[in-house]
Design a protein around this motif. Structure first.
Motif, PDB file in Angstrom:
ATOM      1  N   UNK A 166       0.870  -1.168   0.000  1.00  0.00           N
ATOM      2  CA  UNK A 166       0.000   0.000   0.000  1.00  0.00           C
ATOM      3  C   UNK A 166       0.908   1.220   0.000  1.00  0.00           C
ATOM      4  N   UNK A 167       0.379   2.354  -0.394  1.00  0.00           N
ATOM      5  CA  UNK A 167       1.226   3.533  -0.404  1.00  0.00           C
ATOM      6  C   UNK A 167       0.450   4.826  -0.502  1.00  0.00           C
ATOM      7  N   UNK A 168       1.022   5.864   0.083  1.00  0.00           N
ATOM      8  CA  UNK A 168       0.515   7.231  -0.025  1.00  0.00           C
ATOM      9  C   UNK A 168       1.655   8.121  -0.501  1.00  0.00           C
ATOM     10  N   UNK A 173       5.402  11.040  16.710  1.00  0.00           N
ATOM     11  CA  UNK A 173       5.084  11.002  15.272  1.00  0.00           C
ATOM     12  C   UNK A 173       6.304  11.295  14.409  1.00  0.00           C
ATOM     13  N   UNK A 174       6.365  10.637  13.267  1.00  0.00           N
ATOM     14  CA  UNK A 174       7.388  10.923  12.261  1.00  0.00           C
ATOM     15  C   UNK A 174       6.772  11.876  11.245  1.00  0.00           C
ATOM     16  N   UNK A 175       7.348  13.069  11.132  1.00  0.00           N
ATOM     17  CA  UNK A 175       6.752  14.126  10.325  1.00  0.00           C
ATOM     18  C   UNK A 175       7.575  14.410   9.070  1.00  0.00           C
ATOM     19  N   UNK A 176       7.023  15.251   8.202  1.00  0.00           N
ATOM     20  CA  UNK A 176       7.669  15.725   6.979  1.00  0.00           C
ATOM     21  C   UNK A 176       8.145  14.560   6.106  1.00  0.00           C
ATOM     22  N   UNK A 177       7.220  13.670   5.815  1.00  0.00           N
ATOM     23  CA  UNK A 177       7.497  12.538   4.934  1.00  0.00           C
ATOM     24  C   UNK A 177       6.886  12.824   3.567  1.00  0.00           C
ATOM     25  N   UNK A 178       7.640  12.516   2.510  1.00  0.00           N
ATOM     26  CA  UNK A 178       7.152  12.783   1.159  1.00  0.00           C
ATOM     27  C   UNK A 178       6.395  11.602   0.567  1.00  0.00           C
ATOM     28  N   UNK A 179       6.679  10.409   1.045  1.00  0.00           N
ATOM     29  CA  UNK A 179       5.942   9.223   0.608  1.00  0.00           C
ATOM     30  C   UNK A 179       6.031   8.160   1.686  1.00  0.00           C
ATOM     31  N   UNK A 180       4.991   7.345   1.810  1.00  0.00           N
ATOM     32  CA  UNK A 180       4.978   6.220   2.749  1.00  0.00           C
ATOM     33  C   UNK A 180       4.585   4.971   1.968  1.00  0.00           C
ATOM     34  N   UNK A 181       5.462   3.972   1.995  1.00  0.00           N
ATOM     35  CA  UNK A 181       5.222   2.705   1.307  1.00  0.00           C
ATOM     36  C   UNK A 181       5.120   1.601   2.355  1.00  0.00           C
ATOM     37  N   UNK A 182       4.049   0.844   2.305  1.00  0.00           N
ATOM     38  CA  UNK A 182       3.769  -0.209   3.281  1.00  0.00           C
ATOM     39  C   UNK A 182       3.906  -1.562   2.593  1.00  0.00           C
ATOM     40  N   UNK A 183       4.574  -2.498   3.260  1.00  0.00           N
ATOM     41  CA  UNK A 183       4.715  -3.853   2.727  1.00  0.00           C
ATOM     42  C   UNK A 183       4.120  -4.874   3.678  1.00  0.00           C
ATOM     43  N   UNK A 184       3.439  -5.872   3.088  1.00  0.00           N
ATOM     44  CA  UNK A 184       2.954  -7.025   3.846  1.00  0.00           C
ATOM     45  C   UNK A 184       3.792  -8.258   3.553  1.00  0.00           C
ATOM     46  N   UNK A 185       4.700  -8.144   2.593  1.00  0.00           N
ATOM     47  CA  UNK A 185       5.615  -9.226   2.244  1.00  0.00           C
ATOM     48  C   UNK A 185       6.758  -8.625   1.438  1.00  0.00           C
ATOM     49  N   UNK A 186       7.719  -9.433   1.095  1.00  0.00           N
ATOM     50  CA  UNK A 186       8.825  -9.016   0.229  1.00  0.00           C
ATOM     51  C   UNK A 186       8.859  -9.955  -0.976  1.00  0.00           C
ATOM     52  N   UNK A 187       9.262  -9.408  -2.139  1.00  0.00           N
ATOM     53  CA  UNK A 187       9.713  -8.044  -2.383  1.00  0.00           C
ATOM     54  C   UNK A 187       8.559  -7.067  -2.502  1.00  0.00           C
ATOM     55  N   UNK A 219      12.678   3.562   8.166  1.00  0.00           N
ATOM     56  CA  UNK A 219      12.370   2.149   7.981  1.00  0.00           C
ATOM     57  C   UNK A 219      11.767   1.610   9.281  1.00  0.00           C
ATOM     58  N   UNK A 220      10.654   0.899   9.166  1.00  0.00           N
ATOM     59  CA  UNK A 220       9.991   0.293  10.322  1.00  0.00           C
ATOM     60  C   UNK A 220       9.663  -1.157   9.982  1.00  0.00           C
ATOM     61  N   UNK A 267       7.423  -0.686   6.796  1.00  0.00           N
ATOM     62  CA  UNK A 267       7.260   0.634   6.184  1.00  0.00           C
ATOM     63  C   UNK A 267       8.607   1.163   5.723  1.00  0.00           C
ATOM     64  N   UNK A 268       8.633   1.765   4.557  1.00  0.00           N
ATOM     65  CA  UNK A 268       9.711   2.638   4.118  1.00  0.00           C
ATOM     66  C   UNK A 268       9.082   3.981   3.795  1.00  0.00           C
ATOM     67  N   UNK A 269       9.598   5.043   4.414  1.00  0.00           N
ATOM     68  CA  UNK A 269       9.121   6.390   4.136  1.00  0.00           C
ATOM     69  C   UNK A 269      10.319   7.275   3.805  1.00  0.00           C
ATOM     70  N   UNK A 270      10.128   8.184   2.867  1.00  0.00           N
ATOM     71  CA  UNK A 270      11.184   9.104   2.452  1.00  0.00           C
ATOM     72  C   UNK A 270      10.869  10.493   2.978  1.00  0.00           C
ATOM     73  N   UNK A 271      11.888  11.146   3.526  1.00  0.00           N
ATOM     74  CA  UNK A 271      11.721  12.494   4.044  1.00  0.00           C
ATOM     75  C   UNK A 271      11.960  13.505   2.916  1.00  0.00           C
ATOM     76  N   UNK A 272      12.195  14.740   3.278  1.00  0.00           N
ATOM     77  CA  UNK A 272      12.462  15.777   2.292  1.00  0.00           C
ATOM     78  C   UNK A 272      13.710  15.431   1.510  1.00  0.00           C
ATOM     79  N   UNK A 273      13.630  15.441   0.193  1.00  0.00           N
ATOM     80  CA  UNK A 273      14.727  14.984  -0.649  1.00  0.00           C
ATOM     81  C   UNK A 273      15.217  16.093  -1.567  1.00  0.00           C
ATOM     82  N   UNK A 274      16.531  16.208  -1.684  1.00  0.00           N
ATOM     83  CA  UNK A 274      17.114  17.072  -2.699  1.00  0.00           C
ATOM     84  C   UNK A 274      17.075  16.363  -4.045  1.00  0.00           C
ATOM     85  N   UNK A 275      17.348  17.091  -5.105  1.00  0.00           N
ATOM     86  CA  UNK A 275      17.396  16.476  -6.431  1.00  0.00           C
ATOM     87  C   UNK A 275      18.440  15.357  -6.448  1.00  0.00           C
TER      88      UNK A 275
END
Length: 316
Positions: free
Chosen positions: A149-151, A204-218, A273-274, A241-249
Motif C-alpha cells: 500500500x502507499x501514499x 510522530x514521524x513528520x515531513x514525509x514525502x511518501x509512505x510505502x507499506x509492505x505485507x511481504x517481500x519483495x 524504515x519500520x 514501512x519505508x518512508x522518504x523524508x524531504x529529498x534534494x534532487x
C-alpha cells in the motif's frame, strides 16, 4: 469440492485458448463454475457471493488487481458469515492464484511460477494434496491488501501509469521507470513533504514525502528482478514501512536509481524504515495519491493501517 474461477478477460498475459485449457484442467479436479469480470470491482462481488454460497476454493486468473478484489470479497464475506468482527481463515474458501497480469507480485511472493500453465499445475497438486498456507494481510481503513500500500510518490506514479494505459500504452518496466522519475521531478511533495506517520505510544514521524507499506517481500519486480525496500517483510509478520523524508534532487535521484537499477533496499538519513508493525496511521496536510496492491484508489488525507494475522488460506 466446489470452486469458482474468476477470470479477468483483459489480463495482460492470458488468451482465450489458454483460459480454455485452464478451465479443462481445473474441471478434472473440482466442480467448477467460471465467471468473467465485467468492470472494476466485479471480482469482489463474485468472490463474496461464492463464499456465502459455500464454495471451497476461489481461483483467480488475472493480475494483482483481480487478486485484491477477490480477497476483499472473501474478507467481507468472512464477517457476514460469522456475525463476529475480524476475519478467520478457517471459515473462508481457500484462494488460489493463477498469474495472468504483467507483474503478479502476490503470486510470485507466494513462490508460484510466473507461467500460468505451471501455476495451474501447482494449484491442482495443492487441491489434490490438501496443501494450503495461512497468511496475514494488511488492512487500510476498510480495504484489504495482500502485498503493498502507499501514499504519496509511489501512488502518484501508479496514477501516471494508469493514465498512460488509458491512452493505449502497454504496461512495461520502462513505462513504470519513466513515470517514477517524472513524478519525482514534477511533484511538489519532495520539497514540501505533507505526510505524518503516527504510532500508538510513539513520537510522530513528520515531513514525509511518501509512505510505502509492505505485507511481504519483495515490494515489486522490474522484469525478473525483485525490488527490495524491506527485505525482511513477511506474510507471517506485521507490516513494514519505508518512508522518504524531504529529498534534494541529488538525494532523490540516488534513491530512485537504487530502486530502479540496483533493486536494493534504499538507505540514508532521509529514509525511515519500520519493521513488523501492528498498527499505525498516516495523516496528510493535503490530499495525497493512494494505492493498494498496485491499483490507484484516488486521494486521501488520512489512512489507518492494521496488520491482521492468519487472515487467509492460500493454495500454493
Amino acid at each position: 469440492m466446489r470452486a469458482l474461477l474468476v477470470v479477468n478477460p483483459r489480463a495482460t498475459t492470458t488468451s482465450e485458448r489458454g483460459r480454455d485449457v485452464l478451465v479443462r484442467a481445473l474441471r478434472s479436479a473440482v466442480d467448477l463454475t467460471v465467471s468473467y469480470t465485467q468492470r472494476r470491482g466485479h471480482a469482489t462481488k463474485l468472490a463474496r457471493d461464492a463464499a456465502e454460497s459455500g464454495v471451497d476454493v476461489v481461483v483467480t486468473l488475472g493480475g494483482d488487481g483481480t487478486v485484491n478484489e477477490a480477497v476483499n470479497g472473501l474478507l467481507t464475506a468472512s464477517t457476514a458469515l460469522s456475525g463476529l468482527p475480524g476475519p478467520t481463515a478457517d471459515r473462508l474458501p481457500s484462494l488460489a492464484v493463477v498469474p495472468g497480469g504483467s507483474t503478479n507480485v502476490f503470486a510470485r511472493a507466494l513462490g508460484m511460477p510466473r507461467d500460468w500453465a505451471e501455476g495451474t499445475s501447482v494449484i491442482l497438486d495443492g487441491i489434490r494434496d490438501g496443501r494450503t498456507r495461512v497468511i496475514g494481510l494488511g488492512r487500510a481503513d476498510d480495504r484489504w491488501f495482500t502485498f503493498t500500500a502507499g501514499l504519496g510518490w509511489d501512488a502518484a506514479t501508479i496514477r501516471r501509469v494508469e493514465q498512460s494505459r488509458m491512452h493505449g500504452r502497454t504496461s512495461t518496466p520502462g513505462l513504470y521507470m519513466r513515470a517514477t522519475f517524472g513524478q519525482f521531478f514534477a511533484g511538489r511533495d519532495r520539497k514540501d513533504p505533507p505526510l505524518t506517520l503516527e504510532r500508538p505510544g510513539e513520537t510522530p514521524d513528520t515531513e514525509l514525502s511518501t509512505v510505502i507499506v509492505q505485507n511481504t517481500a519483495p515490494w515489486t519486480y522490474v522484469g525478473d528482478r525483485p525490488v527490495h525496500l524491506n527485505p525482511d517483510a513477511s506474510f507471517d509478520l506485521g507490516l513494514d514501512v519505508v518512508a522518504l523524508r524531504k529529498l534534494t534532487i541529488a538525494g532523490g535521484a540516488r534513491t530512485v536509481t537504487q530502486l530502479a537499477w540496483r533493486a536494493r533496499d534504499p538507505r540514508g538519513k532521509q529514509v525511515l524504515r519500520l519493521h513488523d508493525i501492528t498498527e499505525f496511521t498516516v495523516v496528510a496536510s493535503r490530499p495525497q495519491a493512494f494505492q493498494l496492491d498496485g491499483d490507484y484508489l484516488g486521494e486521501r488525507q488520512k489512512v489507518h493501517f492494521v496488520s491482521v494475522p492468519s487472515a487467509l488460506r492460500v493454495i500454493c
